[in-house]
Each structure stands twice: as structure tokens, then as C-alpha cells.
Design a protein around this motif. Structure first.
Motif, short mmCIF file in Angstrom:
data_model
loop_
_atom_site.label_atom_id
_atom_site.label_comp_id
_atom_site.label_asym_id
_atom_site.label_seq_id
_atom_site.Cartn_x
_atom_site.Cartn_y
_atom_site.Cartn_z
N LYS A 211 0.84 -1.21 0.00
CA LYS A 211 0.00 0.00 0.00
C LYS A 211 0.87 1.25 0.00
O LYS A 211 0.65 2.17 -0.81
CB LYS A 211 -0.92 -0.02 1.24
CG LYS A 211 -1.61 1.29 1.54
CD LYS A 211 -2.30 1.23 2.90
CE LYS A 211 -2.72 2.63 3.35
NZ LYS A 211 -3.29 2.60 4.72
N PHE A 212 1.88 1.30 0.89
CA PHE A 212 2.73 2.51 0.96
C PHE A 212 3.66 2.63 -0.24
O PHE A 212 3.97 3.74 -0.69
CB PHE A 212 3.51 2.51 2.27
CG PHE A 212 2.65 2.74 3.47
CD1 PHE A 212 1.92 3.91 3.61
CD2 PHE A 212 2.51 1.76 4.45
CE1 PHE A 212 1.10 4.11 4.72
CE2 PHE A 212 1.70 1.96 5.55
CZ PHE A 212 0.98 3.13 5.68
N THR A 217 4.94 5.64 -5.06
CA THR A 217 5.03 5.62 -6.53
C THR A 217 4.09 6.63 -7.16
O THR A 217 4.46 7.37 -8.08
CB THR A 217 4.71 4.20 -7.04
OG1 THR A 217 5.60 3.26 -6.46
CG2 THR A 217 4.83 4.14 -8.56
N ASP A 218 2.84 6.69 -6.65
CA ASP A 218 1.86 7.64 -7.19
C ASP A 218 2.30 9.08 -7.00
O ASP A 218 2.07 9.93 -7.89
CB ASP A 218 0.50 7.41 -6.53
CG ASP A 218 -0.16 6.12 -6.99
OD1 ASP A 218 0.24 5.59 -8.03
OD2 ASP A 218 -1.08 5.64 -6.27
N VAL A 219 2.92 9.38 -5.85
CA VAL A 219 3.41 10.75 -5.60
C VAL A 219 4.46 11.12 -6.63
O VAL A 219 4.45 12.23 -7.21
CB VAL A 219 3.96 10.89 -4.17
CG1 VAL A 219 4.60 12.27 -3.98
CG2 VAL A 219 2.85 10.69 -3.15
N TYR A 220 5.38 10.19 -6.90
CA TYR A 220 6.41 10.46 -7.91
C TYR A 220 5.80 10.66 -9.29
O TYR A 220 6.19 11.55 -10.05
CB TYR A 220 7.42 9.31 -7.95
CG TYR A 220 8.44 9.34 -6.83
CD1 TYR A 220 9.14 10.51 -6.52
CD2 TYR A 220 8.71 8.19 -6.08
CE1 TYR A 220 10.08 10.53 -5.49
CE2 TYR A 220 9.66 8.20 -5.07
CZ TYR A 220 10.33 9.37 -4.77
OH TYR A 220 11.28 9.39 -3.77
N LEU A 221 4.81 9.82 -9.62
CA LEU A 221 4.18 9.92 -10.93
C LEU A 221 3.42 11.23 -11.09
O LEU A 221 3.37 11.81 -12.19
CB LEU A 221 3.24 8.73 -11.15
CG LEU A 221 3.90 7.36 -11.37
CD1 LEU A 221 2.87 6.27 -11.44
CD2 LEU A 221 4.74 7.37 -12.65
N ILE A 230 9.99 4.36 -10.92
CA ILE A 230 10.50 3.05 -11.34
C ILE A 230 11.41 2.47 -10.27
O ILE A 230 11.33 1.27 -9.91
CB ILE A 230 11.24 3.18 -12.69
CG1 ILE A 230 10.22 3.51 -13.80
CG2 ILE A 230 12.00 1.90 -13.01
CD1 ILE A 230 10.85 3.94 -15.10
N GLU A 231 12.27 3.30 -9.71
CA GLU A 231 13.20 2.86 -8.66
C GLU A 231 12.43 2.34 -7.44
O GLU A 231 12.77 1.30 -6.87
CB GLU A 231 14.10 4.03 -8.25
CG GLU A 231 15.11 3.68 -7.18
CD GLU A 231 15.89 4.91 -6.73
OE1 GLU A 231 16.33 4.93 -5.56
OE2 GLU A 231 16.07 5.85 -7.53
N THR A 232 11.37 3.06 -7.05
CA THR A 232 10.55 2.66 -5.91
C THR A 232 9.87 1.33 -6.16
O THR A 232 9.85 0.43 -5.30
CB THR A 232 9.49 3.74 -5.61
OG1 THR A 232 10.14 4.98 -5.34
CG2 THR A 232 8.61 3.35 -4.44
N LYS A 233 9.32 1.17 -7.35
CA LYS A 233 8.61 -0.06 -7.66
C LYS A 233 9.58 -1.24 -7.75
O LYS A 233 9.29 -2.35 -7.29
CB LYS A 233 7.85 0.11 -8.97
CG LYS A 233 6.87 -0.98 -9.30
CD LYS A 233 5.87 -1.26 -8.18
CE LYS A 233 4.98 -0.10 -7.86
NZ LYS A 233 4.01 -0.45 -6.78
N LYS A 234 10.78 -1.01 -8.34
CA LYS A 234 11.78 -2.07 -8.43
C LYS A 234 12.29 -2.47 -7.04
O LYS A 234 12.59 -3.65 -6.80
CB LYS A 234 12.94 -1.62 -9.31
CG LYS A 234 12.61 -1.64 -10.80
CD LYS A 234 13.81 -1.25 -11.64
CE LYS A 234 13.49 -1.37 -13.13
NZ LYS A 234 14.66 -0.99 -13.98
#
Length: 606
Positions: A211-212, A217-221, A230-234
Motif C-alpha cells: 500500500k505505501f 510511486t503515485d506521488v512520484y508519478l 520506477i526505482e521505488t517499484k523495483k
């Protein structure tokens, strides 16, 4: 082969109908819900509210961690209600705080504020200082939502308390609150840092961590920072529990592909979506496979490659039965659904049972109340009857006392008439004077059932003196009284019980003997009562009956009969034991001996 738009739409509708509508769930949500359900069932069957409340709370926790806030609110509320019924301060504090957190997430700030207050009040009862401070901070925070500095200070205070207490849940919740506060006021860096802290502290809880990670990721997007997104998701994809869960891995690969779609890097996105699709098909993750197909279809449609879309859907439809057969998430969701149904069934059974018990108790209460009213009513009736009987007895006593007066007056008038007939006017006048004095005493004493001992003695002495003046040559008399009876001036005895026996002794015994007789009246104290003895040496009862004429026998006097009736009623009304014995003396003695035992009362009140 080209596919018409209507044909393609039909395939998609068929696909959507074949796949159940479901949400991505943690692998162990079904097991958690089942465990909590087991506690609920045990609590209901054993009628153990503590176990039942614990089961509801655990079920609320399961849904809260899975992000299902509506269900979490429902079960937290049920737990709180049970803890309140048990007056369990610790349970109320715990469930109220959990409920307030959920309601705050659901934007029900008014309800949340009320539950934070309840949690604080009960944490004060338990003496939990940390929990009391946490609730106090949240109350202040919700009471003043526009004060940014106050909000930050109170949230940071809760974070520090959570770290000090080692409460990961409090730490994660409050870092999340801090992130939301920073987002609200466009403080992107502060928001990301706060959410990263929440992510780090929830790393052992895949659902919360995911969730976090999604939030960051949404904040970066939103800020078009694709590289950080991408870095956060990876980073999340690299976590061990993600790599070990094919479902979670497929879901996150699709999320990463979404970033590349937004970045307009379709080639990389297609590679990632194919990887997610293959992983989903292989491991039986229906929802994740469908999501991948939809994303690929969207890309192919944008490029005008409808043939590739059609091929994808054909392939998916062919493999769908095998995917669904291997899909553990469907089984998990089925377990959750079945468990929820079972919980509702158990609650319905409990409500029916409680309603039956309540109806039975209400019937019993009404029955007891009716019986109670009936008993009271009967008691009132019996008391009224008792009072009525007592009143009737007292009326009878009064009637008998008054009956004595005419009897006594009649006999006295006969004496006066005899004096006048003998031309003895002087003696008639003297007798009349004594008679009037005696009558005044008789009238005074006849008003009550008990009179002062001294008054009764005076009356009896006056009566004997009066009869002596009439039958002077027939008898002498003496009155003997124990000294203790004179010592107490507040002693009461029944009135007019002795006089009829004195009259009988004189009129039916002493006046028929040739020589001069003697009448002895004695009063002796015997414990709680007085023994009264009347002795004469007259002709006796048997001889007196034989000497009566037929007419006298026919009209026998009422004096003694009246006296015996009064004794019976006095014993019943005043709960006494008055005894009267009348007998002829044994030969060679002659005459009658009467023994009366009467109670002596002090300060008598009718």
C-alpha cells in the motif's frame, strides 16, 4: 485474420463473465479470517462474550490490514459493544482506538473523535499512560484540523510514543498521517519521507508495505518523476516476500509496466506485461492474467494491432479453465466469503437464541410480577379480613361489656326495691348513694377491655360493700393483695371478669346458708400474670342448681356466660391466655372456689 469491433467486444464480455469479480488479497487473508471466525463460533457456542469480542476484534484487524475499512469498522464496532457490556475497560480502550483509526481513514472524523474520547476515558481507568497520551494527542489533532504546526507536533509525539512502546501499528499509522498531512499542504518531499518511513516499518506486513509503495510511486508519478517511481517499484519487487509470491510479483510487474506506459516506453511495458502474463498463467492467477491482457490490449489498440489483441484473448480463453483451476486466490476469496457467511449465520442464530431467552425472561418477569401482585393483593385482603375480624371481636367485647351494665343495674334495682318494700327508706337512700358511686365506676371501666389494677380493686371493694349492706347478716368478706401488685401503679388487668363471680357467690351460694358465710377474694402475682381466687362457703354449685325453681332454670342469668365469652374473645384479640376454673370444694368443705389467671399489662394501649 481481422476481428470486427463487435466480435472483439463479445470476447471481452465473455472473458469478464468467466472471471469472478475479486480484489487482490494477501495470501493469508483467508486463514486469518478463518481463525478469527473460529474464535467467534467458540464464543457464541460457549456463551463466552470475552472470546466472542476477541474474535470480532481479530476479524476487524484482518480486514484493516487488508485495506477493507468498511468491514473492519463493522467488526471493531461489534467488539467494542461486547467489551462495553462486560465493562472491560482495557477491551473498550483497545477496540475504540482501532475503530477511531478506521473511521478517520473513512473520513468519519466526528465518529472517530467520539471513539478517541472513549478510548482515552477507558485508558485512564486502566492506568495506561502511553495509550492515554496517544488518544489525547489524536483528540487534540482532530479538534483543531487547521493548525498545521499542532498537527505535525501531535503526530510526531505519537510516532515517538509508538517507537518507545515498540508498537509498529502506531508507528506506521502516524507516519501515514504525517505523509497525508504533507500531501495536503503540497509538501511533497516531506510526504515521501513520511510514507517511506511507514513503508520501512511495515516491511514485514506485505499488504501494508505494498500500500505505501503504491502511494510513494503515485506521488512520484504525479510529479512526473518517472525514474524515482520506477526505482521505488523495483525496490519493492526486490523484496524477498514479493519474489516468493508469484501472485504479488505478477501484480507488481504489471504496476511497473504501467509506469513505462505513462513514460511512453511501450516496448519495455510490453515485455513486462508479457512477463506478468506468463507468470500469472503458469501459477494460476486469474485476475493478474486478465489485468495484463487488458494492458496489452490497450497498447495494441493504440498501435492499430487488433490482430495481436485477438490472438491474446484467444490464447487466454483457451487457458482460462486451467488458470482458474490453479487459482489459489479464488479459493482464498471463497474461504473469506464462506467464513463471512458462517459468521452472519452464527450471529443470526445467536440473535434468535438471545431473542428467545429475552422473550422467556420477559414472560418469567411478567409471571413473577403477576404472582407478586397477586400475593400482595391476597395479603391485603387477608389483612383486611383480619382487621375486620378483630374489629368485629372488639365490637363483640364492647357489646358484652355493655351487656354487663344492665345486668348489674337490674340486680341493684331489685335490692333498692327490696329496701323500699320493707319501708327501710334510710337504708334505701344509703344503698342508692353507694350504688350511684359504683355505677359511675362501672360505666368508666366498661369503656376499655383493660383498666388499671387499682381501679378494678376499688370497683370490686365498692361492690362487695354494697352487697354487704344488703345482706349484712349473710356474709363477711376479705380482699387480700400481694404487695408487689401495689408497687407498680401502671399495671392493667381485664375489667369486669371477677365481679360476676362475686355476684354468683353471694346470690346463689352465701344467701342460702343458715349461718353467716364468708367470701374471700385474693390476688397473687405469679410471674407475668395474677392469680385471682374467689372462695365462699355457700351451698355450692350443685345445691344451688337443685334449689332453683323451674322458672329460674328457664331464665338463667347471663353474667357467667357473658364472662366466659369475653374471656374467649380477649384471648383471641389480645393473644393472651386467660384461664377461668370454677368448681365445688371437696367435702367436708362446702362452697365454690373460682380461680382466674389473667395477664398483667404495663401501659396498656388499645
Amino acid at each position: 485474420m481481422k476481428c470486427s469491433a463487435s466480435h472483439r467486444q463479445l470476447i471481452i464480455i465473455t472473458l469478464l463473465c468467466c472471471i469472478p469479480a475479486m480484489v487482490t488479497a494477501q495470501a493469508n487473508i483467508g486463514r486469518k479470517v478463518k481463525r478469527a471466525s473460529g474464535k467467534i463460533e467458540s464464543g457464541i457456542k460457549k456463551n463466552n462474550p470475552d472470546t466472542l469480542a476477541g474474535g470480532y476484534f481479530d476479524l476487524g484487524e484482518s480486514y484493516y490490514q487488508n485495506g477493507e475499512m468498511g468491514k473492519a469498522e463493522t467488526y471493531y464496532q461489534k467488539a467494542k459493544s461486547l467489551f462495553e457490556k462486560m465493562d472491560d475497560a482495557a477491551g473498550i480502550a483497545k477496540s475504540s482506538r482501532a475503530l477511531a483509526k478506521v473511521q478517520e481513514d473513512l473520513k468519519k472524523n466526528k465518529e472517530a473523535l467520539g471513539n478517541y474520547n472513549t478510548a482515552r476515558d477507558n485508558s485512564q481507568k486502566t492506568g495506561d499512560i502511553t495509550l492515554n497520551t496517544l488518544n489525547g494527542n489524536d483528540i487534540s489533532r482532530l479538534s483543531k484540523p487547521d493548525s498545521v504546526l499542532l498537527q505535525e507536533r501531535l503526530i510526531q509525539s505519537n510516532i515517538d510514543l509508538g517507537i518507545k512502546k515498540g508498537d509498529t501499528g502506531e508507528i506506521v499509522t502516524n507516519f501515514s498521517r504525517m505523509g497525508e498531512l504533507n500531501l495536503k499542504y503540497k509538501k511533497t518531499t516531506g510526504a515521501i519521507n513520511a510514507f517511506k518511513q511507514a513503508y520501512q516499518f511495515s516491511i514485514n506486513n506485505p499488504g501494508q508495505a505494498m500500500k505505501f509503495n503504491d502511494i510513494i510511486t503515485d506521488v512520484y508519478l504525479q510529479n512526473k518523476n518517472f525514474s524515482k517511481a520506477i526505482e521505488t517499484k523495483k525496490d519493492f519487487l526486490g523484496q524477498g516476500y514479493v519474489q516468493s509470491s508469484s501472485q504479488l510479483k505478477a501484480r507488481e510487474i504489471t504496476s511497473l509496466a504501467d509506469i513505462y506506459i505513462q513514460k511512453k516506453e511501450d516496448t519495455t511495458a510490453i515485455q513486462l506485461l508479457n512477463e506478468s502474463y506468463d507468470l500469472s498463467v503458469k501459477n494460476g492467477h486469474t485476475l493478474e492474467a486478465r489485468t495484463s491482457i487488458e494492458r496489452l490490449d490497450s497498447i495494441f489498440q493504440s498501435k492499430g494491432r487488433r490482430d495481436l489483441s485477438l490472438q491474446l484473448y484467444k490464447n487466454f480463453l483457451q487457458q482460462l479453465p486451467a488458470i482458474i483451476a490453479r487459482d489459489s486466490s479464488i479459493a482464498d476469496n471463497r474461504i473469506v466469503a464462506e467464513t463471512e457467511t458462517r459468521v452472519r449465520q452464527l450471529e443470526t442464530e445467536k440473535n434468535l437464541k438471545d431473542d428467545l431467552i429475552r422473550r422467556k425472561n420477559n414472560f418469567n418477569y411478567w409471571l413473577i410480577a403477576f404472582i407478586g401482585i397477586l400475593v400482595v393483593f391476597i395479603a391485603i385482603i387477608l389483612n383486611m379480613v383480619k382487621k375486620l375480624r378483630l374489629r368485629n371481636k372488639k365490637i363483640a367485647l364492647q357489646s358484652l361489656r355493655r351487656e354487663m351494665n344492665p345486668h348489674f343495674i337490674f340486680n341493684s334495682l331489685n335490692s333498692i326495691n327490696q329496701f323500699i318494700a320493707n319501708n327501710n327508706e334510710l337504708e334505701a337512700n344509703r344503698y342508692l348513694t353507694k350504688f350511684s358511686t359504683l355505677m359511675r365506676r362501672v360505666m368508666e371501666n366498661s369503656k376499655e377491655d383493660f383498666v388499671l389494677f387499682s381501679q378494678e380493686i376499688d370497683l370490686l371493694r365498692n361492690y362487695l360493700e354494697l352487697e354487704k349492706s344488703r345482706f349484712d347478716d349473710k356474709f363477711d368478706f376479705s380482699i387480700e393483695i400481694d404487695d408487689p401488685l401495689f408497687a407498680d401503679e401502671r399495671l392493667y388487668i381485664p375489667t369486669m371478669l371477677v365481679q360476676p363471680h362475686l355476684e354468683n357467690a353471694i346470690w346463689h351460694g352465701l344467701r342460702y346458708i343458715a349461718d353467716k358465710g364468708f367470701l374471700k377474694l385474693s390476688f397473687t402475682r405469679t410471674g407475668p400474670g395474677v392469680e385471682i381466687v374467689i372462695e365462699d362457703n355457700g351451698i355450692g354449685i350443685a345445691a344451688s342448681k337443685d334449689s332453683k325453681t323451674a322458672n329460674q332454670k328457664k331464665h338463667s342469668g347471663r353474667g357467667i356466660t357473658n364472662t366466659m365469652e369475653r374471656i374467649s374473645i380477649l384471648n383471641e384479640v389480645y393473644h393472651q391466655n386467660i384461664i377461668c376454673e370454677v368448681e365445688d370444694k371437696m367435702a367436708p368443705d362446702r362452697g365454690v372456689r373460682v380461680k382466674i389467671i389473667v395477664p398483667v399489662l404495663k401501659d396498656f394501649k388499645a
